[in-house]
Motif scaffolding. Structure first.
Motif, PDB file in Angstrom:
ATOM      1  N   PHE A 228       0.820  -1.199   0.000  1.00 52.25           N
ATOM      2  CA  PHE A 228       0.000   0.000   0.000  1.00 52.25           C
ATOM      3  C   PHE A 228       0.859   1.256   0.000  1.00 52.25           C
ATOM      4  CE2 PHE A 228      -3.510  -2.557   2.069  1.00 52.25           C
ATOM      5  CZ  PHE A 228      -4.380  -2.446   0.998  1.00 52.25           C
ATOM      6  N   ARG A 229       0.448   2.215  -0.800  1.00 47.13           N
ATOM      7  CA  ARG A 229       0.965   3.585  -0.710  1.00 47.13           C
ATOM      8  C   ARG A 229       0.094   4.303   0.306  1.00 47.13           C
ATOM      9  NH1 ARG A 229       2.956   8.135   0.153  1.00 47.13           N
ATOM     10  NH2 ARG A 229       2.907   9.823  -1.386  1.00 47.13           N
ATOM     11  N   ASP A 230       0.651   4.544   1.500  1.00 53.09           N
ATOM     12  CA  ASP A 230      -0.164   5.067   2.598  1.00 53.09           C
ATOM     13  C   ASP A 230       0.515   6.274   3.223  1.00 53.09           C
ATOM     14  OD1 ASP A 230      -2.292   5.208   4.408  1.00 53.09           O
ATOM     15  OD2 ASP A 230      -2.314   3.033   4.701  1.00 53.09           O
ATOM     16  N   ARG A 231      -0.125   6.851   4.230  1.00 53.05           N
ATOM     17  CA  ARG A 231       0.394   8.072   4.836  1.00 53.05           C
ATOM     18  C   ARG A 231      -0.043   8.148   6.300  1.00 53.05           C
ATOM     19  NH1 ARG A 231      -1.594  11.263   1.400  1.00 53.05           N
ATOM     20  NH2 ARG A 231       0.272  11.379   0.081  1.00 53.05           N
ATOM     21  N   ASP A 232       0.918   8.527   7.160  1.00 48.90           N
ATOM     22  CA  ASP A 232       0.661   8.820   8.574  1.00 48.90           C
ATOM     23  C   ASP A 232       1.178  10.211   8.896  1.00 48.90           C
ATOM     24  OD1 ASP A 232      -0.406   6.299   9.376  1.00 48.90           O
ATOM     25  OD2 ASP A 232       1.618   5.472   9.499  1.00 48.90           O
ATOM     26  N   LEU A 233       0.844  10.677  10.102  1.00 47.12           N
ATOM     27  CA  LEU A 233       1.387  11.918  10.648  1.00 47.12           C
ATOM     28  C   LEU A 233       2.018  11.639  12.001  1.00 47.12           C
ATOM     29  CD1 LEU A 233      -1.151  14.873  10.166  1.00 47.12           C
ATOM     30  CD2 LEU A 233       1.076  14.573   9.082  1.00 47.12           C
ATOM     31  N   LEU A 234       3.205  12.182  12.215  1.00 47.02           N
ATOM     32  CA  LEU A 234       3.801  12.253  13.542  1.00 47.02           C
ATOM     33  C   LEU A 234       3.436  13.600  14.135  1.00 47.02           C
ATOM     34  CD1 LEU A 234       5.832  11.408  15.807  1.00 47.02           C
ATOM     35  CD2 LEU A 234       7.598  12.539  14.421  1.00 47.02           C
ATOM     36  N   LEU A 235       2.932  13.606  15.362  1.00 43.02           N
ATOM     37  CA  LEU A 235       2.473  14.843  15.994  1.00 43.02           C
ATOM     38  C   LEU A 235       3.054  14.980  17.389  1.00 43.02           C
ATOM     39  CD1 LEU A 235      -1.267  14.711  14.973  1.00 43.02           C
ATOM     40  CD2 LEU A 235       0.276  16.588  14.419  1.00 43.02           C
ATOM     41  N   ALA A 236       3.465  16.192  17.705  1.00 41.40           N
ATOM     42  CA  ALA A 236       3.897  16.541  19.054  1.00 41.40           C
ATOM     43  C   ALA A 236       3.226  17.846  19.432  1.00 41.40           C
ATOM     44  CB  ALA A 236       5.415  16.671  19.122  1.00 41.40           C
ATOM     45  N   GLY A 237       2.736  17.928  20.660  1.00 43.63           N
ATOM     46  CA  GLY A 237       2.059  19.138  21.117  1.00 43.63           C
ATOM     47  C   GLY A 237       0.764  18.813  21.830  1.00 43.63           C
ATOM     48  N   PRO A 238       0.059  19.828  22.294  1.00 43.89           N
ATOM     49  CA  PRO A 238      -1.143  19.613  23.105  1.00 43.89           C
ATOM     50  C   PRO A 238      -2.239  18.805  22.416  1.00 43.89           C
ATOM     51  CG  PRO A 238      -0.387  21.869  23.315  1.00 43.89           C
ATOM     52  CD  PRO A 238       0.448  21.251  22.246  1.00 43.89           C
ATOM     53  N   VAL A 239      -2.288  18.770  21.068  1.00 40.25           N
ATOM     54  CA  VAL A 239      -3.332  18.003  20.398  1.00 40.25           C
ATOM     55  C   VAL A 239      -3.224  16.522  20.725  1.00 40.25           C
ATOM     56  CG1 VAL A 239      -2.091  17.483  18.248  1.00 40.25           C
ATOM     57  CG2 VAL A 239      -4.574  17.790  18.216  1.00 40.25           C
ATOM     58  N   VAL A 240      -2.046  16.068  21.144  1.00 36.88           N
ATOM     59  CA  VAL A 240      -1.885  14.657  21.514  1.00 36.88           C
ATOM     60  C   VAL A 240      -2.787  14.313  22.699  1.00 36.88           C
ATOM     61  CG1 VAL A 240      -0.227  12.910  22.270  1.00 36.88           C
ATOM     62  CG2 VAL A 240       0.439  14.617  20.575  1.00 36.88           C
ATOM     63  N   ALA A 241      -3.040  15.287  23.563  1.00 32.49           N
ATOM     64  CA  ALA A 241      -3.947  15.041  24.685  1.00 32.49           C
ATOM     65  C   ALA A 241      -5.357  14.732  24.186  1.00 32.49           C
ATOM     66  CB  ALA A 241      -3.973  16.248  25.623  1.00 32.49           C
ATOM     67  N   ASP A 242      -5.781  15.367  23.103  1.00 27.87           N
ATOM     68  CA  ASP A 242      -7.089  15.069  22.518  1.00 27.87           C
ATOM     69  C   ASP A 242      -7.113  13.656  21.936  1.00 27.87           C
ATOM     70  OD1 ASP A 242      -7.899  17.658  23.147  1.00 27.87           O
ATOM     71  OD2 ASP A 242      -7.256  18.442  21.202  1.00 27.87           O
ATOM     72  N   MET A 243      -5.997  13.241  21.328  1.00 28.79           N
ATOM     73  CA  MET A 243      -5.908  11.880  20.821  1.00 28.79           C
ATOM     74  C   MET A 243      -6.010  10.879  21.969  1.00 28.79           C
ATOM     75  SD  MET A 243      -2.753  12.631  18.165  1.00 28.79           S
ATOM     76  CE  MET A 243      -2.479  10.899  17.778  1.00 28.79           C
ATOM     77  N   ALA A 244      -5.309  11.157  23.061  1.00 28.71           N
ATOM     78  CA  ALA A 244      -5.348  10.260  24.211  1.00 28.71           C
ATOM     79  C   ALA A 244      -6.745  10.191  24.818  1.00 28.71           C
ATOM     80  CB  ALA A 244      -4.340  10.715  25.259  1.00 28.71           C
ATOM     81  N   ALA A 245      -7.437  11.321  24.848  1.00 28.25           N
ATOM     82  CA  ALA A 245      -8.791  11.340  25.403  1.00 28.25           C
ATOM     83  C   ALA A 245      -9.755  10.534  24.535  1.00 28.25           C
ATOM     84  CB  ALA A 245      -9.283  12.786  25.545  1.00 28.25           C
ATOM     85  N   ASN A 246      -9.585  10.620  23.214  1.00 27.07           N
ATOM     86  CA  ASN A 246     -10.436   9.839  22.330  1.00 27.07           C
ATOM     87  C   ASN A 246     -10.166   8.351  22.513  1.00 27.07           C
ATOM     88  OD1 ASN A 246     -10.867   8.676  19.218  1.00 27.07           O
ATOM     89  ND2 ASN A 246     -12.410  10.160  19.877  1.00 27.07           N
ATOM     90  N   PHE A 247      -8.895   7.973  22.629  1.00 23.31           N
ATOM     91  CA  PHE A 247      -8.584   6.576  22.903  1.00 23.31           C
ATOM     92  C   PHE A 247      -9.251   6.123  24.198  1.00 23.31           C
ATOM     93  CE2 PHE A 247      -6.180   3.296  25.037  1.00 23.31           C
ATOM     94  CZ  PHE A 247      -5.974   2.355  24.035  1.00 23.31           C
TER      95      PHE A 247
END
Length: 666
Positions: A228-247
């Motif tokens: 597969f030709r695919d794509r991810d993002l590496l993220l650092a910063g406060p938005v990671v807290a939103d990702m953790a909350a969704n998890f």
């Protein structure tokens, strides 16, 4: 009379067969679930191999960048860094590195988790992290959660620091063999059809990865025949807290069930006890050695993942919640035409476009809500240009989804103004490294052992018997090789993970799986949403939206590269019929609008190839099928270039003619 008797006997046999299957699928009962849960809990090791506060984590320039980014942030002025992960082997390397670098916690959420080389390597590292003292939580959609019940039982019994849950299990089971899948389709279709498509990895609450990649070889250029030709993002910063909350919302949902509390895993634990940790041999151990040789190289990691990470402006994480899977029938969903939070916000973003929309989706099957937005855009006096990157039939892993897309090509071009560029199976400039697939590797057992995950610590850990046993098991996985099956499809109707069609030429082919969006070169989106009906109403989805011109331009360059003539065919209007072209167009349009019996043999559009010449210099700019001189450099190459169509033509025509009713669940 005899025919009626035979029919009755057949019917009674069918009922009996279904009854036996349902009996086999029945829950094992609450008390037996509790017994199995106690067996698993009693077997979990509580030993921690590291006494240091940092859990003997590998020093990480990526985590250091994340800490610096957080430290520079304030509620009034949040700071973020983002990096597009286009290169598949790097996406795996980064995951392994971050897991080794974790000091406190790892949260992993995915749709597919296989048991091939890449997935086994990730699981090895997660196990080692648990033994180092890191809290590891793994959440997988039931439909594609590992391959064997034995593996699930082993992981459920492994360590007190490692927890495994499956989302939305059907028939009280972790695995659904094909006969039980058929039963589930009859008895529990609504539940079976609602899947968790979210994918994220959050480490220590500081840094996260989100995007389209699952845990399977084909997502990391490790597939032997297809990737597969695919794509991810590496993220650092406060938005990671939103990702953790969704998890956390998914993890604590009643739909997320510990593996040991599902009937087949519970039955295995009660009957056999906890199995030893899974330690299947790698198919290509040299490939694993090559990756692990780089995983702790600080200079290399800094050059690949820290230095190119962009400081970005406004960042938001948009995601559905488990409540999207409320108890509502498919008919009610269709009638209400409701879409999830992620879908609604993405459509709102598209509706704000003024100059240009770049849309990349592997499966061009638009929901009614998306069609309405694009129709309104095209109806403006000065509509924005809409460029679409999607799969060709030769590249796709979803034959049925392509058949529905093929049906609506006229609508896409005329009613929505789409400039469609279909990804080639052998793209000339796609970021695929042949060597990463393992092709041509010399499988020499004397080349050295695969370093164990325990080697992640930079200082020695206690030399206990259990640590040594685990190290020997992990190293042994590199000494033998067994074949594993190719990419699998979790569901016959889900638009991912299937098998591509036969081609005229052999070779290592690539299919598009990236899901991205750029609006006016100002806002970029990377996530899990295919911009399809399933994502709107049935799957839960997530995406990162970054309102930053620099990031948007970088993402646009990546998508436009996939549309370049060397990598894609352009869809344009075919030559008019020599006789009564207006009549033919009318019949084509009427046939397309019919929900069934779309049997008109000639479609409005076909595929075009850019042909360099004296007046057509080589270019990376995607040609517009609406340009007045489009035909000067582009020649028609048929509806399905590179495909050895054979009897597939009949299947494609049947799905085009009768399959449009399946569009909401493809």
């Amino acid at each position: 009379m005899q025919r009626r008797v035979n029919t009755a006997v057949l019917f009674r046999g069918l009922v009996l067969w279904l009854g036996l299957l349902l009996a086999g699928c029945a829950s094992v009962g609450p008390h037996r679930h509790e017994t199995a849960a106690r067996i698993a809990a009693a077997a979990r090791s509580t030993q921690v191999d590291c006494s240091r506060d940092d859990a003997c984590a590998t020093p990480s320039p990526v985590l250091a960048m994340a800490r610096e980014t957080w430290a520079a942030s304030t509620p009034q002025a949040p700071r973020h860094r983002a990096l597009i992960l286009d290169h598949a082997p790097d996406a795996l390397l980064l995951r392994i590195h971050l897991i080794r670098s974790a000091r406190h916690s790892i949260d992993l959420q995915t749709y597919i988790f296989d048991e091939d080389d890449s997935a086994q390597l990730v699981m090895d590292e997660l196990e080692a992290a648990a033994y180092r003292g890191v809290k590891v939580r793994i959440l997988i959609d039931q439909l594609a959660a590992l391959r064997k019940v034995e593996t699930l039982a082993a992981l459920a019994s492994l360590h007190a620091n490692l927890e495994l849950r499956l989302y939305n299990p059907v028939l009280d089971r972790a695995r659904l063999p094909l006969p039980m899948y058929a039963v589930a389709s009859l008895c529990c279709w609504r539940q079976l059809n609602r899947r968790m498509h979210n994918k994220l990895l959050v480490v220590d609450g500081l840094v996260g990865i989100v995007g389209g990649r699952n845990y399977q070889d084909v997502y990391y250029d490790w597939g032997q025949g297809y990737n597969f030709r695919d794509r991810d993002l590496l993220l650092a910063g406060p938005v990671v807290a939103d990702m953790a909350a969704n998890f956390e919302a998914f993890w604590t949902s009643p739909r997320s069930v510990p593996a040991e509390r599902l009937g087949d895993v519970a039955h295995y634990l009660r009957r056999n006890g906890p199995p030893p940790p899974p330690h299947h041999p790698f198919r290509q151990p040299q490939r694993v050695r090559a990756l692990l040789a780089e995983v702790d190289d600080a200079a290399l990691l800094k050059a690949r993942f820290v230095d190119p990470a962009l400081p970005v402006g406004a960042v938001s994480f948009i995601a559905d919640l488990p409540r999207k899977h409320r108890r509502e029938s498919d008919a009610e969903v269709a009638q209400n035409a409701t879409v999830g939070e992620a879908s609604r916000r993405l459509l709102d973003l598209v509706a704000e476009a003024r100059q240009q929309v770049l849309l990349q989706t592997p499966y061009l099957v638009l929901s009614p809500a998306a069609q309405a937005v694009f129709r309104q855009l095209h109806a403006r006096p000065s509509p924005p240009r809409v460029l679409v990157s999607t799969n060709s039939l030769a590249a796709t892993d979803a034959f049925m989804a392509y058949a529905i897309s093929y049906k609506y090509k006229r609508r896409y071009l005329r009613d929505f103004g789409f400039e469609i560029h279909e990804f080639k199976p052998f793209p000339a400039e796609a970021p695929l490294e042949l060597g990463q697939t393992g092709a041509g590797l010399d499988d020499d057992e004397d080349a050295g052992e695969v370093p164990s995950a325990d080697a992640a610590a930079t200082t020695p850990v206690p030399d206990t018997a259990k640590t040594n046993l685990r190290a020997r098991r992990l190293a042994a996985r590199g000494l033998d090789q067994v074949p594993v099956s190719e990419a699998r499809r979790p569901s016959p109707l889900a638009s991912s993970g299937g098998l591509p069609v036969r081609l005229k030429h052999a070779g290592l082919r690539t299919g598009l799986h990236a899901k991205s969006l750029v609006v006016d070169e100002q806002v970029g989106v990377v996530g899990t949403h295919n911009f399809d009906p399933r994502g709107d109403t049935l799957n839960t989805e997530s995406a990162v939206v970054i309102a930053d011109p620099g990031f948007a331009r970088a993402l646009a360059e990546s998508i436009l590269g996939d549309m370049a003539p060397a990598n894609a065919w352009t869809i344009g209007r075919r030559d008019e019929a020599p006789i009564l072209p207006g009549v033919e167009y009318t019949l084509t349009k009427l046939s397309e609008r019919m929900p069934i019996f779309d049997l008109w043999p000639r479609k409005y559009a076909t595929s075009f190839e850019y042909v360099p010449g004296p007046d057509c210099p080589p270019t990376r700019v995607p040609p517009s099928p609406f340009a007045p001189d489009f035909r000067r450099c582009n020649q028609p190459v048929g509806d399905f270039p590179e495909v050895d169509i054979g009897l597939k033509w009949l299947g494609l025509r049947l799905f085009t003619a009768f399959g449009s009713g399946l569009a909401p669940i493809l």
